[in-house]
Design an enzyme around this catalytic site. Structure first.
Site, mmCIF file in Angstrom:
data_model
loop_
_atom_site.group_PDB
_atom_site.id
_atom_site.type_symbol
_atom_site.label_atom_id
_atom_site.label_comp_id
_atom_site.label_asym_id
_atom_site.label_seq_id
_atom_site.Cartn_x
_atom_site.Cartn_y
_atom_site.Cartn_z
ATOM 1 N N LYS A 70 0.857 -1.191 0.000
ATOM 2 C CA LYS A 70 0.000 0.000 0.000
ATOM 3 C C LYS A 70 0.887 1.233 0.000
ATOM 4 C CE LYS A 70 -4.456 0.865 0.151
ATOM 5 N NZ LYS A 70 -5.548 0.025 -0.358
ATOM 6 N N GLY A 96 -20.466 6.884 2.770
ATOM 7 C CA GLY A 96 -19.393 7.148 1.786
ATOM 8 C C GLY A 96 -19.972 7.033 0.396
ATOM 9 N N GLY A 148 -18.084 7.691 -2.640
ATOM 10 C CA GLY A 148 -17.000 7.851 -3.604
ATOM 11 C C GLY A 148 -17.045 6.701 -4.589
ATOM 12 N N ASN A 149 -15.879 6.288 -5.063
ATOM 13 C CA ASN A 149 -15.825 5.207 -6.052
ATOM 14 C C ASN A 149 -16.594 3.981 -5.557
ATOM 15 O OD1 ASN A 149 -14.605 2.544 -6.880
ATOM 16 N ND2 ASN A 149 -13.682 3.855 -8.432
ATOM 17 N N GLY A 209 -18.611 3.485 -2.582
ATOM 18 C CA GLY A 209 -19.966 3.688 -2.047
ATOM 19 C C GLY A 209 -20.982 3.989 -3.135
#
Ligand code: NAD
Length: 419
Positions: free
Chosen positions: A99, A213, A215-216, A218
């Protein structure tokens, strides 16, 4: 309260305790192989902290996203990197875990500053990554455009176009059809398999859902579940939450979000034409309210530690589908389990993203381009298989979904280390 890193270690230790894995292997899994910690200077002279953590590559090249977030820190990156090792193992991908992150608020940067930052990040780590060494992808705050800049910078440094070193790129730069919705789609597959096991308690058509959320991850899972006939009664983002007892028209909200960037309270007029006509304002509704709603399915899809010792007693859902990484703490999980609330864990529920990335990597290596239907069908097959393997362990040992998922993932890595 313990940190996200300590929480992840605790979940790993719990799983190792009930397997016959040696202490040496636990030590190996608790410590990342390599930590790169550096500073990036921006054009305006600002210095930003940045990291790439390579956790484990026993099963294949390191694989994991890059996060741009103002609260990023090394412990968080280490925790996320170890989750990637488990996630790729659980999905039986030929990858390890890694990561990366930059401590920055990308919303405060211009497009040019974002591009400079992304290229500088790659100049700092390019010798440590590569299509068979370490393959980055997007995460919170990073996008296909950012992956395109990174691919371009890396390709310049190595002297040849190298799309397979990054996944989550835009389609015309070698990205895969379906990668943008892969994480949300994977969550749907895991939820579908889970609900198929409970035909009496649940009715697939009329489930109520709350998603934290937008975003991408959610927004995509909300859209997929909405299209499948689930009733999405609440959604939220960092600026506010929406609630509609009768169900939110997710397509309308996406339209507002595309035009304004936000789904805040004022935008709830987009939810229903009647409200717009009557001018009735939305009721006051917060992210905490959303987590505590009496819904069938709660989907945390924002950040870690949101369901913790302080609010676990008040969670009103029957099932939690962890689309974010690490949204439920070990303390909360214990309380939820005692209350009979099932938790479908991150390393299973949100692995559609890395599985989609794997298929992008394969397409780049073979110089092929598959259709979205083909990619989603392959993701469906892989995740259904992963779900069934976890289900077997869960039933054999009579343990929770998370523990069963960790046991399966850790055992595969441990066996490979011992080979
Ligand atoms: P994103 O940046 O696209 O979206 C994050 C969303 O969360 C935004 O809508 C933001 O407004 C919202 N948010 C932030 N703080 C919030 C708060 N306190 N309350 C409510 N909403 C809040 O990020 P993403 O890619 O959608 O990732 C979300 C989560 O999913 C992260 O935990 C990430 O690690 C995980 N994940 C992402 C992928 C992927 O493919 N992008 C894959 C697996 C897991």
């Amino acid at each position: 309260m313990s940190s996200f890193f300590e929480n992840t270690q605790k979940f790993i230790e719990d799983a190792v305790r009930i397997t016959h894995i040696s202490g040496d292997i636990l030590t190996r899994l608790e410590k990342p192989d390599k930590v790169l910690e550096f500073e990036i200077s921006t054009g305006s002279g600002q210095k930003l902290q940045a990291w790439r953590v390579q956790h484990n590559n026993t099963l294949g090249p390191y694989k994991g996203g890059i996060r741009y977030h103002p609260d990023s820190n090394l412990d968080e990156v280490k925790a996320l990197a170890s989750l990637m090792t488990l996630k790729t193992s659980l999905a039986e991908l030929p990858f390890g875990g890694a990561k990366g992150a930059v401590k920055v608020d990308p919303r405060k940067l211009s497009s040019q500053e974002l591009e400079e930052l992304s290229r500088a990040y790659i100049r700092a780590i390019w010798q440590e990554i590569g299509l068979d060494k370490d393959i980055p992808a997007p995460d919170v705050g990073t996008t296909p455009q950012i992956m395109d800049w990174m691919t371009d910078e890396y390709s310049k440094l190595v002297g040849k176009w190298s799309p397979a070193t990054f996944t989550g790129k835009s389609i015309d730069k070698g990205g895969s059809c379906g990668r943008d919705i892969a994480t949300g789609f994977g969550g749907y597959v895991i939820l579908r398999e889970f609900l198929n096991l409970q035909p009496i308690t649940y009715n697939l058509k009329f489930e109520t859902v709350a998603v934290q959320g937008f975003g991408n991850v959610g927004a995509n899972i909300a859209k997929i579940l909405y299209e499948k006939g689930f009733k999405i009664v609440a959604i939220s983002d960092s600026k506010g939450a929406l609630h509609e007892e009768d169900g939110i028209d997710i397509k309308k909200v996406l339209d507002v979000k595309e035009r304004t960037g936000l789904i805040d309270r004022a935008k709830c007029y987009a939810v229903s034409e009647e409200r717009l006509a009557s001018g009735t304002p939305c009721r006051e509704f917060t992210n905490d309210d959303l987590l505590q709603m009496p819904v069938d399915i709660l989907i945390p899809a924002a950040l870690e530690d949101v369901i913790n010792g302080k609010n676990a007693e008040k969670i009103g859902a029957k099932v939690i589908l962890e689309m974010a990484n690490g949204p439920v703490t070990p303390e909360a999980e214990k309380i939820l389990t005692e209350r009979g609330i099932e938790v479908l864990p991150d390393i299973l529920a949100n692995s559609g993203g890395v599985v989609g990335s794997y298929f992008e990597w394969i397409q780049n290596k073979k110089r092929e381009q598959w259709s979205e239907d083909e990619v989603l069908a392959k993701i469906d097959e892989k995740l259904t298989e992963a779900f069934r393997e976890v289900q077997k362990i869960k039933e054999e040992r009579n343990i929770a979904w998370r523990l069963a998922s960790y046991v399966r993932a850790i055992t595969r890595v441990a066996e490979a280390i011992m080979e």
